[in-house]
Design a protein around this motif. Structure first.
Motif, PDB file in Angstrom:
ATOM      1  N   ILE A  59     -15.284  13.851   6.414  1.00  0.00           N
ATOM      2  CA  ILE A  59     -15.491  12.431   5.944  1.00  0.00           C
ATOM      3  C   ILE A  59     -15.296  12.304   4.436  1.00  0.00           C
ATOM      4  N   CYS A  60     -15.471  13.210   3.636  1.00  0.00           N
ATOM      5  CA  CYS A  60     -15.244  13.260   2.149  1.00  0.00           C
ATOM      6  C   CYS A  60     -13.596  12.953   2.032  1.00  0.00           C
ATOM      7  N   GLU A  61     -12.737  13.749   3.110  1.00  0.00           N
ATOM      8  CA  GLU A  61     -11.479  13.620   2.768  1.00  0.00           C
ATOM      9  C   GLU A  61     -11.094  12.318   3.123  1.00  0.00           C
ATOM     10  N   LEU A  62     -11.628  11.711   4.023  1.00  0.00           N
ATOM     11  CA  LEU A  62     -11.216  10.048   4.389  1.00  0.00           C
ATOM     12  C   LEU A  62     -11.782   9.552   3.327  1.00  0.00           C
ATOM     13  N   ALA A  63     -12.625   9.459   2.863  1.00  0.00           N
ATOM     14  CA  ALA A  63     -13.318   8.696   1.699  1.00  0.00           C
ATOM     15  C   ALA A  63     -12.179   8.582   0.395  1.00  0.00           C
ATOM     16  N   ALA A  64     -12.036   9.972   0.113  1.00  0.00           N
ATOM     17  CA  ALA A  64     -11.166  10.322  -0.948  1.00  0.00           C
ATOM     18  C   ALA A  64      -9.773   9.646  -0.869  1.00  0.00           C
ATOM     19  N   ARG A  65      -9.274   9.837   0.206  1.00  0.00           N
ATOM     20  CA  ARG A  65      -7.829   9.068   0.615  1.00  0.00           C
ATOM     21  C   ARG A  65      -7.798   7.627   0.582  1.00  0.00           C
ATOM     22  N   LEU A  66      -8.839   7.296   1.153  1.00  0.00           N
ATOM     23  CA  LEU A  66      -9.024   5.584   1.022  1.00  0.00           C
ATOM     24  C   LEU A  66      -9.289   5.177  -0.353  1.00  0.00           C
ATOM     25  N   GLU A  67     -10.017   5.949  -1.115  1.00  0.00           N
ATOM     26  CA  GLU A  67     -10.174   5.657  -2.491  1.00  0.00           C
ATOM     27  C   GLU A  67      -8.778   5.408  -3.016  1.00  0.00           C
ATOM     28  N   LEU A  68      -7.943   6.296  -2.853  1.00  0.00           N
ATOM     29  CA  LEU A  68      -6.537   6.140  -3.524  1.00  0.00           C
ATOM     30  C   LEU A  68      -5.724   5.164  -3.197  1.00  0.00           C
ATOM     31  N   VAL A  69      -6.024   4.182  -2.208  1.00  0.00           N
ATOM     32  CA  VAL A  69      -5.246   3.072  -1.996  1.00  0.00           C
ATOM     33  C   VAL A  69      -6.255   1.968  -2.063  1.00  0.00           C
ATOM     34  N   GLY A  70      -7.559   2.122  -2.839  1.00  0.00           N
ATOM     35  CA  GLY A  70      -8.239   0.847  -3.015  1.00  0.00           C
ATOM     36  C   GLY A  70      -9.298   0.409  -1.796  1.00  0.00           C
ATOM     37  N   LEU A  71      -9.239   1.375  -0.767  1.00  0.00           N
ATOM     38  CA  LEU A  71     -10.195   0.914   0.275  1.00  0.00           C
ATOM     39  C   LEU A  71     -11.716   1.417   0.169  1.00  0.00           C
TER      40      LEU A  71
ATOM     41  N   VAL B 103       1.613   9.264  -6.343  1.00  0.00           N
ATOM     42  CA  VAL B 103       1.979  10.824  -6.061  1.00  0.00           C
ATOM     43  C   VAL B 103       3.344  11.107  -7.063  1.00  0.00           C
ATOM     44  N   GLU B 104       3.999   9.928  -7.406  1.00  0.00           N
ATOM     45  CA  GLU B 104       5.166  10.215  -8.320  1.00  0.00           C
ATOM     46  C   GLU B 104       5.293   9.155  -9.005  1.00  0.00           C
ATOM     47  N   ASP B 105       5.489   9.157 -10.503  1.00  0.00           N
ATOM     48  CA  ASP B 105       5.918   7.872 -11.130  1.00  0.00           C
ATOM     49  C   ASP B 105       6.972   7.079 -10.590  1.00  0.00           C
ATOM     50  N   LEU B 106       7.057   5.948 -10.292  1.00  0.00           N
ATOM     51  CA  LEU B 106       8.192   5.227 -10.041  1.00  0.00           C
ATOM     52  C   LEU B 106       8.629   4.019 -11.173  1.00  0.00           C
ATOM     53  N   SER B 107       9.677   3.885 -11.158  1.00  0.00           N
ATOM     54  CA  SER B 107      10.153   2.917 -12.029  1.00  0.00           C
ATOM     55  C   SER B 107      10.244   1.505 -11.249  1.00  0.00           C
ATOM     56  N   GLU B 108      10.222   0.368 -12.380  1.00  0.00           N
ATOM     57  CA  GLU B 108       9.977  -0.924 -11.649  1.00  0.00           C
ATOM     58  C   GLU B 108      11.412  -1.084 -10.625  1.00  0.00           C
ATOM     59  N   ASP B 109      12.503  -0.772 -10.864  1.00  0.00           N
ATOM     60  CA  ASP B 109      13.478  -0.817 -10.296  1.00  0.00           C
ATOM     61  C   ASP B 109      13.343  -0.004  -8.736  1.00  0.00           C
ATOM     62  N   GLU B 110      12.962   1.131  -8.878  1.00  0.00           N
ATOM     63  CA  GLU B 110      12.616   1.895  -7.825  1.00  0.00           C
ATOM     64  C   GLU B 110      11.557   1.316  -6.879  1.00  0.00           C
ATOM     65  N   ARG B 111      10.551   0.780  -7.430  1.00  0.00           N
ATOM     66  CA  ARG B 111       9.506   0.008  -6.690  1.00  0.00           C
ATOM     67  C   ARG B 111      10.335  -1.103  -5.887  1.00  0.00           C
TER      68      ARG B 111
ATOM     69  N   LYS C 166       0.830  -1.141   0.127  1.00  0.00           N
ATOM     70  CA  LYS C 166      -0.080   0.128  -0.122  1.00  0.00           C
ATOM     71  C   LYS C 166       1.097   1.230   0.010  1.00  0.00           C
ATOM     72  N   PHE C 167       1.876   1.185   0.600  1.00  0.00           N
ATOM     73  CA  PHE C 167       2.873   2.209   0.751  1.00  0.00           C
ATOM     74  C   PHE C 167       3.468   2.746  -0.610  1.00  0.00           C
ATOM     75  N   ILE C 168       3.646   1.750  -1.413  1.00  0.00           N
ATOM     76  CA  ILE C 168       4.371   1.820  -2.695  1.00  0.00           C
ATOM     77  C   ILE C 168       3.091   2.146  -3.774  1.00  0.00           C
ATOM     78  N   ALA C 169       1.876   1.640  -3.543  1.00  0.00           N
ATOM     79  CA  ALA C 169       0.750   2.348  -4.108  1.00  0.00           C
ATOM     80  C   ALA C 169       0.513   3.899  -4.081  1.00  0.00           C
ATOM     81  N   ARG C 170       0.641   4.203  -2.752  1.00  0.00           N
ATOM     82  CA  ARG C 170       0.539   5.471  -2.386  1.00  0.00           C
ATOM     83  C   ARG C 170       1.488   6.555  -3.160  1.00  0.00           C
ATOM     84  N   LEU C 171       2.946   6.089  -3.111  1.00  0.00           N
ATOM     85  CA  LEU C 171       4.017   6.703  -3.550  1.00  0.00           C
ATOM     86  C   LEU C 171       3.790   6.946  -5.186  1.00  0.00           C
ATOM     87  N   GLN C 172       3.275   5.531  -5.877  1.00  0.00           N
ATOM     88  CA  GLN C 172       3.046   5.665  -7.078  1.00  0.00           C
ATOM     89  C   GLN C 172       1.892   6.636  -7.756  1.00  0.00           C
TER      90      GLN C 172
END
Lengths: 238, 238
Positions: free
Chosen positions: B155-167, B13-21, B5-11
């Motif tokens: 509530i809107c913010e929490l929902a939006a942030r959870l959406e970003l990580v698929g929750l 926010v900024e494009d990561l290469s496979e190597d970076e992941r 999830k942490f990588i998904a989050r970073l991803q």
DNA sequence: CGTTTGGTTGAGGTCCATCAATCGCGGTGG
DNA sequence: CCACCGCGATTGATGGACCTCAACCAAACG
């Protein structure tokens, strides 16, 4: 010369070598006069340059619903939109407070400098983290303090930040802030800010005439505001 | 796997290469179970490791005067104390919300990774900048919105942030937040939060039973809260 | 001078806090 | 199994901090 306060600020936040100071001073910057109330950068705008305060003040304000909320004040040495280097659009208007002089550095120049130095990157990063720490205090202030403490806290913080760049003279500082600014920063009405300031005056804690603000009993004021300046420099590990 | 999830989050926010992941996934992390209300990191403490949320939630709270103010919530993928890497002491307690699993990475490991990559440094820096952007919205929320809008915005913010990580599942998310948490986050009394939530329910905007919160009319709710999710990813320049 | 801007004051109203009590529920132990 | 407990949610009543409206004043300014 125009970078002087900015370097002093960075220096307070992270030790810089003489060479690094020279590199920063060598950043090509264009100076510009900003009038009171003039918008330097508009909300939604994507900046291509970073602004820093040379003389005077800036603040960031954002319309929310039918009122405007001030999100931050900026004193000489601050770089209010450093974050635009990495996160693009401004989320608030950046406005001049009183006649002000700002410098501007191109993102490209700044990126070039930072890409060449891990240590300078860290220094600038720290700078944004201290801004974040200030924001967090504002949350605490707005969420949990009464009007009297809110206003007292704002004054304490401004005084402490100005002291860091040598603009506090024996508990006294110059800032052309109106009661409307205080109201918008503290989430209060002008009328109530007026009464609150009167109360602070009445208690002999501050004097405020025109654009000169004086802390008459700094210790008392800090206690009332529950203020400690630790967060302004990001106390380094030793 | 715990870094997922942490990588998904970073991803996001900024494009990561496979190597970076791969490099991030290779960071040695120790997992740990955190109980509801347990303090992971205490205010004033100097962390030597960065914590990230694997499962569950954390929040940061700070005592100010006689009440406690919540400064931030953290959802899976967040790294709540990334800033301790550069600015030492915590300015708030970091607390578990419901049973939670966190990972911890040593500062030294993280520094080593970042020193070797300008791009990753930028990604992590961006991460802290988005945290800062969230804080700024909280300032606007606390300073300028009425109770109903405050709660709706949270509530809107929490929902939006959870959406970003698929929750977020069809406008529905799980979060064991009590009305006390909402009160401490919004600077309101519990009683008033209760009435405010009832009003939101009554208007058919949300449903909230136990730890399940559902946005029944997301569009309406966002309008009421004056909410737009743009600030959560730091919309990149294209 | 009139006008504008910022500060100040008074009165009345409202949003929200506080106090206090009740209710439902899950947990716990006898 | 059930009485008991504690926590969170809920409700009512009352009060206070702060808002809004409205007016006035003083200084700055063209």
């Amino acid at each position: 010369m125009p970078h002087q306060k900015f370097i002093a600020r960075l220096q307070a936040v992270e030790d810089l070598s003489e060479d690094e100071r020279r590199q920063i001073a060598a950043l090509p910057a264009t100076l510009r006069q900003v009038a009171d109330g003039e918008i330097v950068l508009r909300q939604g705008e994507t900046a291509s340059r970073c602004v820093f305060v040379v003389h005077g003040f800036l603040y960031q304000t954002r319309i929310v619903g039918d009122r405007s909320q001030i999100l931050a004040f900026h004193v000489p040495g601050d770089m209010p939109c450093l974050h635009t280097l990495l996160v693009s659009p401004m989320d608030a208007d950046l406005v001049g407070l009183g006649p002000t002089i700002v410098g501007a550095v191109a993102h490209s120049q700044l990126k070039q400098l930072l890409d060449g130095s891990v240590h300078l990157t860290r220094a600038f990063w720290r700078e944004t983290l201290i801004d974040a720490a200030i924001s967090r205090r504002w949350i605490a202030r707005l969420g949990a303090q009464a009007a009297l403490a809110k206003v007292a806290h704002l004054i304490c913080e401004l005084a402490a930040r100005l002291e860091l760049v040598g603009l506090l003279d024996d508990g006294c500082f110059q800032m052309p802030m109106t009661q409307r600014h205080v109201a918008d920063a503290c989430g209060l009405s002008i009328v109530h800010v007026n009464r609150t300031i009167q109360e602070l005056r009445h208690r002999g804690l501050i004097a405020w005439e025109g654009s000169e603000i004086e802390l008459l009993q700094p210790e008392e004021l800090r206690r009332l505001a529950d203020f400690a300046p630790d967060y302004l420099t990001g106390a380094r590990r030793t």
